[in-house]
Design an enzyme around this catalytic site. Structure first.
Site, PDB file in Angstrom:
ATOM      1  N   ASP A  97       0.864  -1.184   0.000  1.00  6.81           N
ATOM      2  CA  ASP A  97       0.000   0.000   0.000  1.00  6.81           C
ATOM      3  C   ASP A  97       0.899   1.231   0.000  1.00  6.81           C
ATOM      4  O   ASP A  97       2.104   1.143   0.248  1.00  6.81           O
ATOM      5  CB  ASP A  97      -0.886  -0.011   1.260  1.00  6.81           C
ATOM      6  N   SER A  98       0.273   2.387  -0.221  1.00  6.80           N
ATOM      7  CA  SER A  98       1.021   3.638  -0.165  1.00  6.80           C
ATOM      8  C   SER A  98       1.474   3.950   1.268  1.00  6.80           C
ATOM      9  O   SER A  98       2.302   4.829   1.461  1.00  6.80           O
ATOM     10  CB  SER A  98       0.144   4.770  -0.681  1.00  6.80           C
ATOM     11  N   CYS A 151      -3.899  -1.172  -2.106  1.00  7.43           N
ATOM     12  CA  CYS A 151      -4.177   0.257  -2.224  1.00  7.43           C
ATOM     13  C   CYS A 151      -5.153   0.454  -3.387  1.00  7.43           C
ATOM     14  O   CYS A 151      -4.909  -0.037  -4.492  1.00  7.43           O
ATOM     15  CB  CYS A 151      -2.858   0.962  -2.521  1.00  7.43           C
ATOM     16  N   GLU A 155      -5.201   9.289   9.480  1.00  6.67           N
ATOM     17  CA  GLU A 155      -3.781   9.228   9.863  1.00  6.67           C
ATOM     18  C   GLU A 155      -3.534   9.995  11.162  1.00  6.67           C
ATOM     19  O   GLU A 155      -2.635   9.672  11.925  1.00  6.67           O
ATOM     20  CB  GLU A 155      -2.904   9.797   8.746  1.00  6.67           C
ATOM     21  N   CYS A 183     -11.239   3.214  -0.601  1.00  8.62           N
ATOM     22  CA  CYS A 183      -9.905   3.679  -0.209  1.00  8.62           C
ATOM     23  C   CYS A 183      -9.586   2.946   1.091  1.00  8.62           C
ATOM     24  O   CYS A 183     -10.468   2.754   1.933  1.00  8.62           O
ATOM     25  CB  CYS A 183      -9.929   5.187   0.010  1.00  8.62           C
ATOM     26  N   HIS A 189      -8.275   3.642   3.802  1.00  6.40           N
ATOM     27  CA  HIS A 189      -8.500   4.277   5.109  1.00  6.40           C
ATOM     28  C   HIS A 189      -9.974   4.366   5.498  1.00  6.40           C
ATOM     29  O   HIS A 189     -10.306   4.495   6.662  1.00  6.40           O
ATOM     30  CB  HIS A 189      -7.940   5.699   5.110  1.00  6.40           C
TER      31      HIS A 189
HETATM   32  N1  DGL Z   1      -4.005   3.767   0.013  1.00  9.95           N
HETATM   33  C1  DGL Z   1      -4.674   4.815  -0.712  1.00  9.95           C
HETATM   34  C2  DGL Z   1      -5.904   4.243  -1.407  1.00  9.95           C
HETATM   35  O1  DGL Z   1      -6.453   3.236  -1.015  1.00  9.95           O
HETATM   36  C3  DGL Z   1      -5.061   5.958   0.219  1.00  9.95           C
HETATM   37  C4  DGL Z   1      -3.894   6.783   0.700  1.00  9.95           C
HETATM   38  C5  DGL Z   1      -3.161   7.488  -0.418  1.00  9.95           C
HETATM   39  O2  DGL Z   1      -3.707   8.462  -0.999  1.00  9.95           O
HETATM   40  O3  DGL Z   1      -2.066   7.073  -0.714  1.00  9.95           O
HETATM   41  O4  DGL Z   1      -6.360   4.795  -2.374  1.00  9.95           O
END
Ligand code: DGL
Length: 267
Positions: A9-10, A72, A151, A183, A185
């Site tokens: 993931d990011s 992600c 976050e 997403c 989060h």
């Molecule tokens: N992990 C990203 C997503 O699911 C969210 C956080 C980001 O913008 O990197 O799209």
């Protein structure tokens, strides 16, 4: 086959997907990579997200992963096809399972999608949903402030309620009955989002369906870890070890004490 599954993931958000994999596949070992130095991906271009995803896939392959889960949504939306061409292990993304689950959930064929700016701009959820059923109406909304709120740990907070209310105000007019939390989060905000949308709207968390797709793929390709395998998970990030560890311990069902920093630009 006891080789680990690579999950990336990011940043920390993909831990919600890792958590679901741990629940549904307790015998499987995971290598998790969170790109904490380069987060967020949600406002970046396809070219940049593809480059980052390629580097991470190359890193995961050095750990002999037997499959890669793009945990992600943004990377799933922008880089899945490229990764599938690059690697010779199966790739599972979070968008297709999420779309499938939404199509199964809706009764009135009106579905809402929440995601980052890049995911929404890609139109990928609409594309998959219309492949499943062209009659489905899709209403999408980018919610760029949700990620920083999560976050910062502002899960149940007046500020969060206010912003959720603003973002979802228009969506309520479309009489959707299912809403995809598109997403990583957003499942952590499901309490506030659920209250705002009301009981008539079912919230769809792609993480659950992603773990299910992974399980099906492992069965089909005969890649399950041997019965009785003791799963062990390892965590890698590109920066910010302490913040990652504290988030991981708040989200995961197991204790995380060690995380290794990787120079991901060199892959
Ligand atoms: N992990 C990203 C997503 O699911 C969210 C956080 C980001 O913008 O990197 O799209």
């Amino acid at each position: 086959m006891n080789d680990p599954i690579g999950v990336f993931d990011s940043g920390v958000g993909g831990l919600t997907v890792a958590r679901e994999i741990m629940r549904q596949l307790p015998g499987e070992s995971l290598i998790y990579f969170g790109d904490t130095a380069r987060v967020p991906y949600g406002s970046k271009s396809r070219k940049t997200v593809c480059k980052y995803s390629r580097q991470i896939a190359n890193f995961l392959l050095t750990k002999q992963v037997k499959a890669i889960v793009i945990a992600c949504n943004t990377a799933s939306a922008l880089a899945r096809e490229e990764l599938e061409e690059l690697v010779d292990v199966p790739v599972i993304d979070v968008v297709r399972p999420g779309a499938r689950m939404a199509a199964e959930t809706t009764k009135n064929k009106r579905i809402g999608i929440l995601g980052t700016e890049s995911t929404i701009k890609s139109g990928i959820y609409e594309e998959y949903l219309h492949q499943i059923d062209p009659e489905i109406t899709v209403v999408s909304k980018a919610c760029p402030l949700f990620v920083p709120l999560v976050e910062e740990g502002l899960i149940e907070d007046r500020v969060t309620e206010d912003i959720v209310g603003r973002y979802l105000h228009d969506m309520k007019e479309y009489e959707i009955d299912s809403l995809v939390l598109g997403c990583t989060h957003y499942p952590l905000l499901r309490g506030v989002i659920g209250r705002e949308m009301g009981e008539s709207v079912r919230l769809v968390n792609p993480a659950y369906e992603t773990a299910k797709s992974l399980k099906e793929m492992l069965r089909e390709k005969n890649l399950f870890a041997a019965p009785g395998n003791r799963a062990s998970h390892r965590y890698f990030v590109s920066d910010g070890v302490e913040k990652f560890i504290s988030f991981a311990n708040a989200v995961l069902p197991c204790h995380v004490s060690e995380t290794t920093v990787v120079d991901i630009e060199s892959y």
